[in-house]
Design an enzyme around this catalytic site. Sequence first.
Site, short mmCIF file in Angstrom:
data_model
loop_
_atom_site.label_atom_id
_atom_site.label_comp_id
_atom_site.label_asym_id
_atom_site.label_seq_id
_atom_site.Cartn_x
_atom_site.Cartn_y
_atom_site.Cartn_z
N LYS A 77 0.89 -1.29 0.05
CA LYS A 77 -0.20 0.12 -0.05
C LYS A 77 0.86 1.17 -0.07
O LYS A 77 2.12 1.26 0.96
CB LYS A 77 -0.98 0.00 1.10
CG LYS A 77 -1.97 0.85 1.23
CD LYS A 77 -2.84 1.05 2.56
CE LYS A 77 -3.78 1.82 2.54
NZ LYS A 77 -4.80 1.75 3.65
N SER A 152 -9.80 1.38 2.59
CA SER A 152 -9.03 2.28 1.54
C SER A 152 -7.86 1.38 1.03
O SER A 152 -7.25 2.06 0.05
CB SER A 152 -8.28 3.27 2.58
OG SER A 152 -7.46 2.84 3.44
N SER A 176 -9.83 -0.89 6.86
CA SER A 176 -9.40 -0.74 5.68
C SER A 176 -8.53 -1.83 4.75
O SER A 176 -8.35 -1.75 3.87
CB SER A 176 -8.36 0.83 5.29
OG SER A 176 -9.19 1.58 5.28
N1 GLN Z 1 -13.34 3.75 5.75
C1 GLN Z 1 -12.66 4.20 7.02
C2 GLN Z 1 -12.43 5.54 7.03
O1 GLN Z 1 -12.62 6.34 6.02
C3 GLN Z 1 -11.75 3.58 7.53
C4 GLN Z 1 -10.22 3.63 6.92
C5 GLN Z 1 -9.21 2.78 7.27
O2 GLN Z 1 -9.40 1.85 7.94
N2 GLN Z 1 -7.82 3.39 6.78
O3 GLN Z 1 -11.84 6.11 7.94
#
Ligand code: GLN
Length: 484
Positions: A77, A152, A176
Site C-alpha cells: 500500500k 481504503s 481498510s
Molecule cells: N473507511 C474508514 C475511514 O474512512 C476506515 C479507513 C481505514 O481503515 N483506513 O476512515
Amino acid sequence: MSPRTAVELAAAVRSGSVRAGDVVEEYLARIDAREGDVHAFNLVTADAARERAASIDRRVASGDDPGPLAGVVVALKDNLCTRGIPTTCSSRILEGWRPPYDATVVERLAAAGAVVLGKTNLDEFAMGSSTENSAFGPTRNPHDLSRVPGGSSGGSAAAVAADFATVSLGSDTGGSIRQPAALCGVVGVKPTYGAVSRYGLVAFASSLDQIGPFTHTVEDSALLLEVIGGHDERDSTSIPKPALSLRSELGRGVEGLRIGRIADLPAGADPDVLARLDAAFDALAARGATIVDVTVPAFTYGLTAYYLVAPAEASSNLARYDGVRFGLRVDAADTNSMYSATRAAGFGDEVKRRIMIGTYALSAGYYDAYYGKALKIRRLIANDFESAYRDADVLLTPASPTVAFPFGAKGDNPLAMYLCDIYTIPTNLVGHPAMSVPFGTGEHGLPVGVQVLAPTLGEPVMFRVAAALEAAQRESQARSGGAA
Ligand code: GLN
C-alpha cells in the site's frame, strides 16, 4: 504457471524448481494485460523487482536459503515508506516525496526473501471505503470492473485478487483491510494493535492504525504475520513479544470452540450477506463448534466514536504537511499564505473534511463534549467485548454490510460511505485482531467476507476458525462442481 500461494511459491523457489526471475515475469505479464483496466498500482517497480529476483536466484544456485518468502511477489500500500521510492498516500500533497527509510515491515519482507513489485492505490491518506478518494483515480474491482474494490486499501486487495502479486500489505484504521478483502474475495487481517510495527506507516490515526496482509489463503496470512510481526523498538506501541506462531494452529479444527453470535448486532447488512454469515455458523457447528449468543450493546456506537477519534488524530498527524518538509509547495507572498495555498491545493475533499471535523472536536470548549465522550464510548465498547469473550472464544459478523457496489453509488453521501465500516470499526477502537475470510458469493455472484473477531492477541484461535471456514468453503465448492 507458478504456484499461486506464498507457501507453495516460496517452497518451489527455495528448492530451485522455480526461478524467481520467471515468477516476476509472469506477474509482470499479467499486470501488462490487465492493469490498464484495474489500476491497482500507483507505481510498478519492474526493474527493481527483476534485479531482486535475479539476486534471489543466485543465492539459491549457490546453496543459500533466501528465507520463508523466497521469490514471493509483494505489493505494498502506498502509505508504507520505501527508501528512495515515491510514497504518495495517493495524495497530491506528497507528490515527489521519496522517504529516506524503509518501514519495518518492508525490511522484514526483504529479509525473508520477498520481491516487492510496486506501490498500490488507496483512498487519499487511507480515508475512505472505495478507493474513489485517490488523487490518482479509482481502482476497479477485478471481479466486476464497474464496481469498487472497497477501501481504503483497494489497490492492495485488487492486486491479490487479480494475481498481480502473490500477497500484499495494507493498513486498517477502521476496516481498510477487512472491507476491501471482503469485496475482492481475498483473506485480509487486521492484527492486534501493537502486534505489527507501525514504523514507516504514514500515520492516519495512530491509536487505531495497524498494518496487515491480503492473501489468497489463510495459511499465507499466517505466514506473512509470522514474518512481519513481533517487537520493534522503533515503534513505542509495539508489543514487547516475538511474533505469534500461527501456522501451527491451522490444522487444529474448531471442535469445542465457542463461536459467538452478536444478538444485538447493528442492522444494515444485506440479506445475501447475512445468509452467508448464517452458513458460516452452520459450517462451524457442523465441525464441532458450539454457537453461543452474546450481546455487545456499545458496538452500535462504534461508528460515532470513530468519527471523532480518527479525525481528531488525523487533524494532528496531517499538520506536518505544510509545504516545508514534504512533497508539494505552492509558493505565495508570505509563509502563512504558502501553508494554506499548499494545503488547499494538496489535500482532497475527504481529507479536508476530516481535518475540519477533527480540529473542531479538539477545540477548546468542545473537547469534553465530543472527543472526551468518544473516549468514554471506546471504554464501554471494550467492557462489552470483555464480557462477550467470557462466553465466546471468537465472534463472527459480516465484514462488510454489502457486496461490492458500483462507482458513484455513495460518492455524494459521506455517511453512506462511513456505514461501510459499521462492523469493522469497533475492533480498531479496542485494539483487537479481526480478519475477513472469503465465504462464498452474494448478489450478482460477488464475493462475501465473513469477519472473525478475537480478543487481544487472540490471533491463534482466530486463525483456527478462519482455517475451518476456508476448508468448509473449499468442500462446498468441490461438492458444487468447483464453481467459485
Ligand atoms: N473507511 C474508514 C475511514 O474512512 C476506515 C479507513 C481505514 O481503515 N483506513 O476512515
